[in-house]
Write an enzyme that holds these catalytic residues in place. Structure first.
Site, PDB file in Angstrom:
ATOM      1  N   GLY A 254       0.432  -0.828   0.042  1.00 49.22           N
ATOM      2  CA  GLY A 254       0.083  -0.152   0.021  1.00 49.22           C
ATOM      3  C   GLY A 254       1.053   1.111   0.288  1.00 49.22           C
ATOM      4  O   GLY A 254       2.376   1.670  -0.490  1.00 49.22           O
ATOM      5  N   ASN A 255      -0.137   2.537   0.301  1.00 49.38           N
ATOM      6  CA  ASN A 255       0.915   3.653   0.770  1.00 49.38           C
ATOM      7  C   ASN A 255       0.287   4.787   1.145  1.00 49.38           C
ATOM      8  O   ASN A 255      -0.895   4.405   1.950  1.00 49.38           O
ATOM      9  CB  ASN A 255       1.077   3.958  -0.966  1.00 49.38           C
ATOM     10  CG  ASN A 255      -0.491   4.607  -1.671  1.00 49.38           C
ATOM     11  OD1 ASN A 255      -1.037   5.218  -0.812  1.00 49.38           O
ATOM     12  ND2 ASN A 255      -0.995   3.314  -2.895  1.00 49.38           N
TER      13      ASN A 255
END
Ligand code: C5P
Length: 227
Positions: A29-30
């Site tokens: 993810g980020n």
């Protein structure tokens, strides 16, 4: 009361960051919070637009409650793409603020990866470039706007990288957002430069994300009508 200059128009806006599953509990993810996309959705809705907000893993406490904003939830890049392609059809404006993972694990395991003394390995495959797809296949008829979080380095400035990306993506506008330790992610002041598909500057501004949302919407309206 805001002017209702966007009445009768439909905006489709993606926000947040995709999560690409590794196993049932883990993902790639980020750190995108979704705040810029939410600020845009609210700015457009306050001016009379109806908004489809495609929220990728956005904290529920941040999601807007507004009678003309419909929220659609997406997890991964491919889920986001399915929503965007479906919703873009017949919309006036499509804005991609979501941070999309460029790669995903080739296969997500059905059971949780176990710690068994070896280091797990997995292959990555490329995700579709959703913005590039929306900018290339124009059957939907919408005006297409992308975002680019950029940093400068010894090879080029933020603007250099933004210009190259504007030409590559082919969106009608690319909002270049300078990111670094003190700006870009979360609820902070931000600086933007808005480029057209040729890399020409259409607007430059700095301030809060809700102020910048107003600048983005005004630039979309004036660029679209060719003023
Ligand atoms: O290439 P980069 O990720 O910097 O481009 C950013 C822009 O492209 C954003 O508007 C983002 O939403 C979009 N994007 C996309 N699909 C991807 C990667 C980025 O739509 N796979």
């Amino acid at each position: 009361l805001s002017p209702q200059d966007l009445a009768g128009q439909r905006f489709v806006i993606s926000a947040g960051g995709t999560r690409e599953p590794i196993d049932p509990v883990r993902f790639l993810g980020n750190r995108s919070t979704g705040r810029f996309g939410i600020a845009l959705a609210l700015a457009a809705a306050h001016r009379g637009a109806s908004v489809d907000l495609v929220a990728c893993n956005v904290d529920a406490a941040l999601l807007p409650h507004h009678p003309t904003i419909t929220i659609h939830e997406a997890g991964s890049a491919r889920e986001l793409q399915a929503h965007m392609v479906r919703l873009a059809d017949g919309a006036q404006v499509v804005i991609m603020t979501a941070a999309v993972a460029d790669f995903r694990p080739a296969t997500a395991t059905e059971s949780k990866l176990k710690k068994d003394g070896t280091v797990p390995e997995f292959d990555l495959v490329e995700n579709p470039d959703i913005l590039h797809g929306l900018a290339s296949d124009r059957d939907h008829g919408a005006y297409v706007v992308g975002f680019a979080a950029e940093t400068g380095d010894e090879h080029g400035s933020v603007l250099d990288y933004g210009r190259a990306k504007a030409k590559k993506k082919g969106a009608d506008l690319l909002v270049v957002n300078r990111v670094g330790e003190t700006s870009g992610f979360g609820d902070v002041e931000t600086a933007i430069t808005i480029l057209d598909r040729f890399g020409e500057i259409r607007a430059e501004a700095g301030g809060s994300k809700s102020q910048m949302a107003g600048v983005v919407i005004n630039t979309i309206i004036s660029s679209r009508t060719g003023d």
